[in-house]
Scaffold this motif. Structure first.
Motif, PDB file in Angstrom:
ATOM      1  N   ALA A  38      -9.702 -14.141 -49.855  1.00  7.30           N
ATOM      2  CA  ALA A  38     -10.685 -14.758 -50.751  1.00  7.30           C
ATOM      3  C   ALA A  38     -11.034 -16.175 -50.290  1.00  7.30           C
ATOM      4  O   ALA A  38     -12.203 -16.576 -50.324  1.00  7.30           O
ATOM      5  CB  ALA A  38     -10.153 -14.789 -52.176  1.00  7.30           C
ATOM      6  N   LEU A  39     -10.022 -16.903 -49.858  1.00  7.22           N
ATOM      7  CA  LEU A  39     -10.279 -18.265 -49.390  1.00  7.22           C
ATOM      8  C   LEU A  39     -11.068 -18.279 -48.078  1.00  7.22           C
ATOM      9  O   LEU A  39     -11.848 -19.194 -47.827  1.00  7.22           O
ATOM     10  CB  LEU A  39      -8.961 -19.025 -49.220  1.00  7.22           C
ATOM     11  N   LEU A  40     -10.852 -17.270 -47.255  1.00  4.31           N
ATOM     12  CA  LEU A  40     -11.520 -17.224 -45.958  1.00  4.31           C
ATOM     13  C   LEU A  40     -12.916 -16.604 -46.005  1.00  4.31           C
ATOM     14  O   LEU A  40     -13.636 -16.671 -45.013  1.00  4.31           O
ATOM     15  CB  LEU A  40     -10.657 -16.454 -44.948  1.00  4.31           C
ATOM     16  N   LEU A  41     -13.304 -16.028 -47.136  1.00  2.00           N
ATOM     17  CA  LEU A  41     -14.604 -15.372 -47.228  1.00  2.00           C
ATOM     18  C   LEU A  41     -15.766 -16.333 -46.951  1.00  2.00           C
ATOM     19  O   LEU A  41     -16.763 -15.937 -46.381  1.00  2.00           O
ATOM     20  CB  LEU A  41     -14.802 -14.743 -48.613  1.00  2.00           C
ATOM     21  N   ARG A  42     -15.651 -17.560 -47.361  1.00  2.00           N
ATOM     22  CA  ARG A  42     -16.759 -18.498 -47.200  1.00  2.00           C
ATOM     23  C   ARG A  42     -16.696 -19.246 -45.874  1.00  2.00           C
ATOM     24  O   ARG A  42     -17.579 -19.997 -45.542  1.00  2.00           O
ATOM     25  CB  ARG A  42     -16.767 -19.503 -48.348  1.00  2.00           C
ATOM     26  N   GLN A  43     -15.625 -19.030 -45.120  1.00  2.00           N
ATOM     27  CA  GLN A  43     -15.476 -19.712 -43.838  1.00  2.00           C
ATOM     28  C   GLN A  43     -16.252 -18.950 -42.768  1.00  2.00           C
ATOM     29  O   GLN A  43     -16.187 -17.744 -42.685  1.00  2.00           O
ATOM     30  CB  GLN A  43     -13.996 -19.780 -43.427  1.00  2.00           C
ATOM     31  N   GLY A  44     -16.939 -19.665 -41.938  1.00  2.00           N
ATOM     32  CA  GLY A  44     -17.649 -19.056 -40.807  1.00  2.00           C
ATOM     33  C   GLY A  44     -18.947 -18.391 -41.220  1.00  2.00           C
ATOM     34  O   GLY A  44     -19.235 -18.168 -42.384  1.00  2.00           O
ATOM     35  N   SER A  45     -19.745 -18.070 -40.211  1.00  2.00           N
ATOM     36  CA  SER A  45     -21.038 -17.443 -40.442  1.00  2.00           C
ATOM     37  C   SER A  45     -20.968 -15.982 -40.015  1.00  2.00           C
ATOM     38  O   SER A  45     -20.870 -15.669 -38.829  1.00  2.00           O
ATOM     39  CB  SER A  45     -22.124 -18.170 -39.638  1.00  2.00           C
ATOM     40  N   THR A  46     -20.979 -15.085 -40.990  1.00  2.00           N
ATOM     41  CA  THR A  46     -20.923 -13.658 -40.684  1.00  2.00           C
ATOM     42  C   THR A  46     -22.255 -12.982 -40.959  1.00  2.00           C
ATOM     43  O   THR A  46     -22.401 -11.793 -40.711  1.00  2.00           O
ATOM     44  CB  THR A  46     -19.840 -12.972 -41.534  1.00  2.00           C
ATOM     45  N   GLY A  47     -23.194 -13.702 -41.469  1.00  2.00           N
ATOM     46  CA  GLY A  47     -24.476 -13.119 -41.820  1.00  2.00           C
ATOM     47  C   GLY A  47     -24.513 -12.616 -43.253  1.00  2.00           C
ATOM     48  O   GLY A  47     -25.545 -12.196 -43.744  1.00  2.00           O
ATOM     49  N   VAL A  48     -23.386 -12.631 -43.922  1.00  2.00           N
ATOM     50  CA  VAL A  48     -23.308 -12.209 -45.312  1.00  2.00           C
ATOM     51  C   VAL A  48     -22.961 -13.443 -46.136  1.00  2.00           C
ATOM     52  O   VAL A  48     -22.114 -14.232 -45.758  1.00  2.00           O
ATOM     53  CB  VAL A  48     -22.226 -11.125 -45.504  1.00  2.00           C
ATOM     54  N   TYR A  49     -23.631 -13.584 -47.252  1.00  2.00           N
ATOM     55  CA  TYR A  49     -23.428 -14.748 -48.097  1.00  2.00           C
ATOM     56  C   TYR A  49     -22.430 -14.398 -49.208  1.00  2.00           C
ATOM     57  O   TYR A  49     -22.701 -13.573 -50.074  1.00  2.00           O
ATOM     58  CB  TYR A  49     -24.759 -15.197 -48.701  1.00  2.00           C
ATOM     59  N   PHE A  50     -21.243 -15.003 -49.172  1.00  2.00           N
ATOM     60  CA  PHE A  50     -20.219 -14.788 -50.193  1.00  2.00           C
ATOM     61  C   PHE A  50     -20.228 -15.964 -51.155  1.00  2.00           C
ATOM     62  O   PHE A  50     -20.276 -17.116 -50.744  1.00  2.00           O
ATOM     63  CB  PHE A  50     -18.832 -14.670 -49.557  1.00  2.00           C
ATOM     64  N   ARG A  51     -20.175 -15.639 -52.438  1.00  2.00           N
ATOM     65  CA  ARG A  51     -20.149 -16.674 -53.466  1.00  2.00           C
ATOM     66  C   ARG A  51     -18.761 -16.777 -54.075  1.00  2.00           C
ATOM     67  O   ARG A  51     -17.861 -16.010 -53.760  1.00  2.00           O
ATOM     68  CB  ARG A  51     -21.172 -16.327 -54.540  1.00  2.00           C
TER      69      ARG A  51
END
Length: 157
Positions: A38-51
């Motif tokens: 959950a903490l790593l979801l917003r790290q980096g650019s994967t092309g998917v936007y996690f909120r």
């Protein structure tokens, strides 16, 4: 008859040892992995936007899975003059001594079982084969109490 929560009225109270430790370890691991993800979801650019809601959901899923695994720590058996209280994963039942026909541990079985009339039985998940010597000791104590409290008609088993 006493309430199932009155522990002082029971002469034997047993629960599994090894599977309880494993379940707690797996539950902790599930929470750690899901919170980390959950903490790593917003790290980096994967092309998917996690909120933030996605992060909370991921942590929540880990928590729910951990709670499910912790259900495996619930089994317990209590034996006393008033009968046998068997709590498996989803509930507790009290078996009166007049219904008890024996305690068996079939070859290859994961846990013991209480033999009941009409070829029925009740699993006793609190006494597990993977606990080895603890299971043997518990079965011995259980049978001593059964010899003391079970009706004479059932003592031939």
């Amino acid at each position: 008859m006493s309430r199932p929560g009155d522990n002082e009225n029971w002469e034997l109270i047993a629960s599994p040892r090894k599977s309880t430790r494993y379940a707690i370890g797996v539950a902790v691991l599930l929470v750690i992995v899901h919170v980390t993800l959950a903490l790593l979801l917003r790290q980096g650019s994967t092309g998917v936007y996690f909120r933030a809601a996605d992060q909370l959901a991921m942590a929540g899923i880990g928590t729910i899975l951990a709670l499910g695994v912790l259900m495996l720590t619930r089994p317990r058996v209590k034996v006393g003059k008033q009968g046998i209280a068997v709590r498996n994963i989803l509930g507790e039942k009290i078996v009166d001594w007049d219904l008890f026909e024996g305690l068996s541990f079939p070859d290859g079985a994961a846990w013991a079982r209480i033999e009941l009339p009409d070829d029925e039985y009740m699993a006793v998940m609190a006494i597990q084969s993977n606990d080895r010597e603890y299971a043997v000791d518990t079965v011995g104590k259980f049978r001593e109490l059964a010899d003391r409290y079970a009706p004479v008609a059932h003592k031939s088993n």
